[in-house]
Design an enzyme around this catalytic site. Structure first.
Site, PDB file in Angstrom:
ATOM      1  N   ARG A  47      -6.367   5.507  -6.694  1.00 25.71           N
ATOM      2  CA  ARG A  47      -5.113   5.889  -7.112  1.00 25.71           C
ATOM      3  C   ARG A  47      -4.563   4.967  -6.937  1.00 25.71           C
ATOM      4  O   ARG A  47      -4.585   4.252  -5.493  1.00 25.71           O
ATOM      5  CB  ARG A  47      -4.295   6.983  -6.105  1.00 25.71           C
ATOM      6  CG  ARG A  47      -2.857   7.027  -6.647  1.00 25.71           C
ATOM      7  CD  ARG A  47      -3.171   8.720  -5.417  1.00 25.71           C
ATOM      8  NE  ARG A  47      -2.716   8.155  -4.320  1.00 25.71           N
ATOM      9  CZ  ARG A  47      -2.300   9.683  -3.356  1.00 25.71           C
ATOM     10  NH1 ARG A  47      -2.044  10.992  -4.304  1.00 25.71           N
ATOM     11  NH2 ARG A  47      -2.273   9.496  -2.451  1.00 25.71           N
ATOM     12  N   THR A  75       2.160   3.272  -8.706  1.00 25.31           N
ATOM     13  CA  THR A  75       2.456   4.376  -9.632  1.00 25.31           C
ATOM     14  C   THR A  75       1.949   5.758  -9.069  1.00 25.31           C
ATOM     15  O   THR A  75       1.868   6.297  -9.686  1.00 25.31           O
ATOM     16  CB  THR A  75       1.572   3.292 -10.974  1.00 25.31           C
ATOM     17  OG1 THR A  75      -0.278   3.422 -10.851  1.00 25.31           O
ATOM     18  CG2 THR A  75       2.166   2.177 -11.400  1.00 25.31           C
ATOM     19  N   ASP A  82      -6.158  11.582   4.604  1.00 26.94           N
ATOM     20  CA  ASP A  82      -6.742  10.946   3.692  1.00 26.94           C
ATOM     21  C   ASP A  82      -8.742  11.089   3.969  1.00 26.94           C
ATOM     22  O   ASP A  82      -9.119  10.728   4.660  1.00 26.94           O
ATOM     23  CB  ASP A  82      -6.676   9.764   3.782  1.00 26.94           C
ATOM     24  CG  ASP A  82      -7.101   8.496   2.552  1.00 26.94           C
ATOM     25  OD1 ASP A  82      -8.743   9.210   2.159  1.00 26.94           O
ATOM     26  OD2 ASP A  82      -6.705   8.080   1.835  1.00 26.94           O
ATOM     27  N   ASP A 135     -10.960   8.225   4.584  1.00 24.83           N
ATOM     28  CA  ASP A 135     -10.875   7.826   5.770  1.00 24.83           C
ATOM     29  C   ASP A 135     -12.008   8.266   7.027  1.00 24.83           C
ATOM     30  O   ASP A 135     -12.022   7.744   7.562  1.00 24.83           O
ATOM     31  CB  ASP A 135      -9.560   7.024   6.012  1.00 24.83           C
ATOM     32  CG  ASP A 135      -9.004   6.060   5.064  1.00 24.83           C
ATOM     33  OD1 ASP A 135     -10.230   5.432   4.062  1.00 24.83           O
ATOM     34  OD2 ASP A 135      -7.637   5.611   4.888  1.00 24.83           O
TER      35      ASP A 135
END
Length: 209
Positions: free
Chosen positions: A104, A108, A200, A203
């Site tokens: 990602r 944006t 996340d 992660d």
């Protein structure tokens, strides 16, 4: 319109709460994601068709049910989707595995493809696209677009946690793809993270930041 199937088995919910806990380290996090993925596959594969075959037991011959020659494939969305792969393969060890690599863009928030490798006989297979999180729906929708270009028989999306925004986007862009999830959370925050979510997933799986 596709269906969103919430898998709320007590064992899954218990393990998902442990996954959410910020104090759960990478090793335990990986093990729990693996276990929940295995448990979810029971429900995801509920509609597999069966056929009768003849088997000889130690007592006599008889006709019994086996899965009817259905070919399955698993497509994890890199990198976090890899955390679910082994759990799925525990129950479907003969499935072929493809990979779609997306990240990602931090500015944006749009998905960017960097890798796509799928089984050569994908047209003969029903596919499970797996990723721990369905947040904005952008990555999942893009991955499914790439997969659809190869014309599989059927696609299901399997996630641990989904946001309402991601479900809405996926149903709009892929009304033929059912969504299987262990939780539907409240919303996305300003950084497009699921609230309350689990942070996340990539992660936490791999101990990165």
């Amino acid at each position: 319109m596709s269906q969103t199937i919430l898998i709320d088995h007590p064992l899954i919910q218990h393990k998902l709460t442990l996954i959410r806990d910020k104090n759960t380290g990478p090793k335990e996090f990986r093990e729990l994601v693996d276990e929940v993925s295995t448990l979810m596959v029971y429900e995801v594969t509920r509609d597999l068709s069966l056929e009768e075959v003849e088997v000889e037991t130690p007592i006599c011959k008889g006709k019994f049910k086996m899965i009817k020659g259905k070919k399955l494939g698993i497509v994890p969305i890199l990198r976090a989707g890899l955390g679910m792969l082994n759990g799925v393969l525990q129950l479907i060890p003969t499935a072929k595995v493809g990979h779609v690599g997306l990240y990602r863009d931090p500015e944006t928030l749009k998905p960017v493809e960097y890798y796509c490798k799928l089984p050569t006989d994908i047209q003969d297979r029903d596919l499970l696209v797996v990723d721990p999180m369905l947040a904005t729906g952008g990555s999942a929708s893009a991955a499914i677009n790439f997969v659809k270009e190869r014309d599989p028989r059927n696609i299901k999306l399997v996630v641990l946690i989904a946001a309402p925004e991601g479900i809405e986007k996926l149903q709009k862009e892929h009304p033929d793809v059912d969504i299987y999830t262990a939780a539907i959370d409240q919303k996305l925050n300003d950084h497009a993270y699921i609230v309350p979510g689990l942070g996340d997933a990539g992660d936490r799986l791999y101990g990165t930041k």
